[in-house]
Design a protein around this motif. Sequence first.
Motif, PDB file in Angstrom:
ATOM      1  N   ARG A   1      -8.071  -0.819   0.559  1.00 50.15           N
ATOM      2  CA  ARG A   1      -7.172   0.321   0.324  1.00 50.15           C
ATOM      3  C   ARG A   1      -6.205   0.002  -0.806  1.00 50.15           C
ATOM      4  O   ARG A   1      -5.937   0.858  -1.672  1.00 50.15           O
ATOM      5  CB  ARG A   1      -6.414   0.653   1.607  1.00 50.15           C
TER       6      ARG A   1
ATOM      7  N   LEU B   1       0.831  -1.201   0.000  1.00 50.89           N
ATOM      8  CA  LEU B   1       0.000   0.000   0.000  1.00 50.89           C
ATOM      9  C   LEU B   1       0.865   1.251   0.000  1.00 50.89           C
ATOM     10  O   LEU B   1       0.600   2.214  -0.740  1.00 50.89           O
ATOM     11  CB  LEU B   1      -0.924  -0.009   1.221  1.00 50.89           C
TER      12      LEU B   1
ATOM     13  N   GLY C   1      -0.033   4.904  -0.540  1.00 49.90           N
ATOM     14  CA  GLY C   1      -1.060   4.948   0.480  1.00 49.90           C
ATOM     15  C   GLY C   1      -0.507   5.174   1.875  1.00 49.90           C
ATOM     16  O   GLY C   1       0.673   5.479   2.077  1.00 49.90           O
TER      17      GLY C   1
ATOM     18  N   LYS D   1      -6.048   2.097  -4.255  1.00 51.98           N
ATOM     19  CA  LYS D   1      -4.842   2.799  -4.702  1.00 51.98           C
ATOM     20  C   LYS D   1      -4.300   2.212  -5.998  1.00 51.98           C
ATOM     21  O   LYS D   1      -3.516   2.867  -6.701  1.00 51.98           O
ATOM     22  CB  LYS D   1      -3.768   2.736  -3.618  1.00 51.98           C
TER      23      LYS D   1
ATOM     24  N   THR E   1     -11.775   8.741  -1.527  1.00 51.25           N
ATOM     25  CA  THR E   1     -10.343   8.779  -1.228  1.00 51.25           C
ATOM     26  C   THR E   1      -9.990   7.504  -0.473  1.00 51.25           C
ATOM     27  O   THR E   1     -10.873   6.722  -0.075  1.00 51.25           O
ATOM     28  CB  THR E   1      -9.978  10.005  -0.365  1.00 51.25           C
ATOM     29  N   GLU E   2      -8.711   7.307  -0.239  1.00 45.80           N
ATOM     30  CA  GLU E   2      -8.291   6.112   0.499  1.00 45.80           C
ATOM     31  C   GLU E   2      -8.936   6.057   1.878  1.00 45.80           C
ATOM     32  O   GLU E   2      -9.273   4.981   2.390  1.00 45.80           O
ATOM     33  CB  GLU E   2      -6.761   6.081   0.628  1.00 45.80           C
TER      34      GLU E   2
END
Length: 790
Positions: free
Chosen positions: A565, A37, A42, A569, A549-550
């Motif tokens: 997530r 991530l 992220g 991403k 958004t994340e």
Amino acid sequence: MADPETTRNPLARGWLFLLGAVIVLAGLFFLGGGAYLAWLGGSLYFVIAGIVLVLSGLLIARGRGTGAALFGLAFLGTCLWAYGEVGLHFWPLVSRLFAMAVGGVVVALSVPLLTRGKGARALGWLSAAVLAVGVAATAVSAFSPKGVIAATETPPPVVPAEKTAAPADWSAWGANVAGTRFAALDDITPANVNQLKVAWTAHTGELPKSTGAGAEDQNTPLQIGDSLYVCTAYGTVISYDIDTGAEKWRYVSGGTVPSWQRCRSVAYYDAAKGMRVTPLAEGADATVSPHRIFVPTVDARLIGLDADTGKPLANFGTDGIVDLKVGMGEVKPGYYQQTSTPLVAANLVIVGGRVADNNETGEPPGVVRAYDVITGDLVWAWDPGNPEVTREPLSPEGYTRGTPNVWSAMSYDAKLGLVYLPTGNATPDFWAGERTPEDDKWSSSIVAVNVSTGRPVWHFQTVHHDLWDFDVPAQPVLYDIPNGDGTTTPALAQVLKSGMIFLLNRETGEPIAKVEDRPVPQGHVAGERYSPTQPFSVGMPMIGNQTLTEKDMWGATPFDQLLCRIAFKGMRHEGVFTPPGMDRALQFPGSLGGMNWGSVSIDPTTSYMFVNDMRLGLANYMIPRADVKGGSGIEMGVVPQLGTPFGAMRERFLSQLGIPCQEPPFGTLSAIDLKTKKLVWQVPVGTVQDTGPLGIKMGLPIPIGMPTLGPTLATQSGLVFIAGTQDFYLRAYDSRTGQEVWKARLPVGSQGGPMTYRSPKTGKQYIVVTAGGARQSPERGDYVIAYALP
């Protein structure tokens, strides 16, 4: 003092080793996934937490008290991180903290095995108690609705709709041809609705066999006098006595197709009330079977029945049947069918048709046709691909193939003489490089046509060069908005899959609520073209279409949240109009919506409009033609889009547990004041009682708010009814406040539209709903259920 590590019994050592191993595995999951991530750009939280958890688990496995201290540090750090991301919002915090808190209870209870220090032991017991109370309080709190937008203003004064001694019949799918789904009945009220009981139950004898692309019961019955008319997914029409549920007659149409069997409603014509806008053919007898039912079939027939006997109309079409494939050219099985109700407007019965999505270009025409209700003769046709066509096709090949179609319900304003058509887009959905200027002109629009001629008077486009399957999915609803000075504005409200609501003047097509053409992201697929702007309905509330958004990613546990997530991403997401590309892109809302075919209901006593939605994302990418292997245009997976350079992949944006990846709610019910154009209240609708991770029923009525698919019903007494949830309930809400005031357990889920009537024989008000199964549930039924006060 003896070292606890050397005096610990084998059972204690085994427990600590097991606990430490579990924490190490969790930490390694966090560390590995978190590193990926972080590489994607992220959050660094999972890497840091993973390192601390691995160290904590190793120390606990070795019997070291510092391992518990490290776990506590990880939990405190998680609390700070969670608060920084989502504040005090309940469901996002649950996803981030609940599993860690449960782990914290277990670790804290194990502290006495890790140390003999009285202070450390006391801290362990205290920490366990505090965390256990927090876990219990969270579990209890989960059973009350979260994310509620409460009504903050005093409800407007009620201006009762006109009522007569005999209330109007429920004579059309949306209650009337305006589609308001409102009944001026007030016997059942917020004060006594909790006394509703089942008055009778009937069975159609036909179970819809599907959880998506096959047969689905999505019916709203009609009520005319003392008869209730129900159609099944397979095109069988049944008439019931409205007071007893006793079957009066049954007509079996016998239509079969490979997929997408639905009958959302039949249509009704009363010769005594119907005005003519076109002349009756010479020799035709309008006195034969003056009460008529029209049923659309999935194999493209329009059947006329005598409403009193169920017998085919001898003077309509050929023995009561009009073949809708005439003039359509080649129609492969399942490529053209009727799923929504026909529209009876004056002396015409008007039909569009569903065309199979995404299989190929040049699919059957999207023509809309009007037939005489007495003879079945074709009166006019609107061919979106050829403005010269007025009735029969001008080409031996039939009407223009592959044009935008009208698969949803239409509306009619008799005073203006206009029929309102909600159009889809020319297939396929995700590639439009082959579309003609005419396709681009009419797709994803509301088109107002003259009822007598079928000629367009105005049209308003909701999406330019639609690449998202953002069809106009719902019946345009017609309502006169009070202006406060004794005048009204003739309005048309249109809900969309995009989560937007357009409010137009239905006489002119001009927006009543502000619309802005805004720049949108541009794609890069070779051969495609992109609209530089899209219309945004900024003057009306937008529902469930925020740019994700994340931080919006969610999961039942932090583990599936981490995977969501990573998935997010790894995709391109640029808002509601993120264009498809060769890379993986996220469309939110997806092609289901937002809002779909259920449309809305309107209470004219308050000018409140009630909107139910679903919030499901769609992950997609284009596949070069040479790499397309199999696939169909049905549901998810690869769709071929033959005749174009690309197929497409479509996948619901779900976690590994089958739960939407963005935070709840996943479905809501909202009230919008059409006079002020403001959101009045919004509540989550539906629980996880009959669904859950991996499709396993949780059995818990936790009101997280689930995707809704189906219509609502509004009544004069201040109630809104809805059944189209994934749990098995019919619910009633106070329309002024949004408070749930009643619910009744259904034997299976429902996608049907609740409707109501007052019996002309007994004077009793009934609420009726069909229950054939929620869309994502394998449990099916054939129920028609009527409720009434004792």
